[in-house]
Motif scaffolding. Sequence first.
Motif, short mmCIF file in Angstrom:
data_model
loop_
_atom_site.label_atom_id
_atom_site.label_comp_id
_atom_site.label_asym_id
_atom_site.label_seq_id
_atom_site.Cartn_x
_atom_site.Cartn_y
_atom_site.Cartn_z
N HIS A 7 0.83 -1.21 0.00
CA HIS A 7 0.00 0.00 0.00
C HIS A 7 0.86 1.26 0.00
N GLY A 8 1.90 1.30 0.82
CA GLY A 8 2.79 2.46 0.91
C GLY A 8 3.49 2.72 -0.41
N ASP A 9 3.85 1.64 -1.12
CA ASP A 9 4.52 1.79 -2.41
C ASP A 9 3.59 2.46 -3.42
N THR A 10 2.34 2.06 -3.43
CA THR A 10 1.36 2.64 -4.35
C THR A 10 1.16 4.12 -4.05
N GLU A 11 1.08 4.45 -2.77
CA GLU A 11 0.90 5.84 -2.36
C GLU A 11 2.11 6.68 -2.75
N THR A 12 3.30 6.14 -2.56
CA THR A 12 4.52 6.85 -2.94
C THR A 12 4.57 7.07 -4.43
N ARG A 14 2.01 7.20 -6.51
CA ARG A 14 0.97 8.16 -6.85
C ARG A 14 1.44 9.59 -6.58
N HIS A 15 2.14 9.77 -5.46
CA HIS A 15 2.68 11.10 -5.12
C HIS A 15 3.71 11.52 -6.17
N ARG A 16 4.59 10.60 -6.55
CA ARG A 16 5.60 10.88 -7.56
C ARG A 16 4.95 11.24 -8.89
N ASP A 17 3.93 10.48 -9.28
CA ASP A 17 3.22 10.76 -10.54
C ASP A 17 2.58 12.14 -10.52
N ILE A 20 5.27 14.79 -10.91
CA ILE A 20 5.74 14.83 -12.30
C ILE A 20 4.72 15.53 -13.18
N GLU A 21 3.44 15.27 -12.97
CA GLU A 21 2.38 15.94 -13.75
C GLU A 21 2.45 17.45 -13.54
N GLY A 22 2.67 17.88 -12.31
CA GLY A 22 2.78 19.31 -12.01
C GLY A 22 3.98 19.93 -12.70
N ILE A 23 5.10 19.23 -12.67
CA ILE A 23 6.31 19.71 -13.34
C ILE A 23 6.06 19.80 -14.84
N ASN A 24 5.41 18.80 -15.41
CA ASN A 24 5.13 18.80 -16.85
C ASN A 24 4.24 19.97 -17.25
#
Length: 75
Positions: A7-12, A14-17, A20-24
């Motif tokens: 679960h923590g991996d998925t949340e991490t 999602r946060h990274r994605d 990245i979307e914001g940076i893009n």
Amino acid sequence: MEEPQRHGDTETQRHRDTEIEGINKITERIIGCAIEVHRVLRCGLFESVYRSALSIEFDGAGLPYEREARIPAVY
């Protein structure tokens, strides 16, 4: 065989994605400003003219920036 995703991996991820979307989105706006400057001024002018024009575009787009920022460089 791959281990199941935690679960923590998925949340991490999602946060990274999201980050990245914001940076893009910001990158697209910056490139759009640069393209507009090039479209209007074309090539052959002094760098200072393009720098000023890009500042005007950034201001108009509401993009914060620091002009002539010093960054460390190793040569």
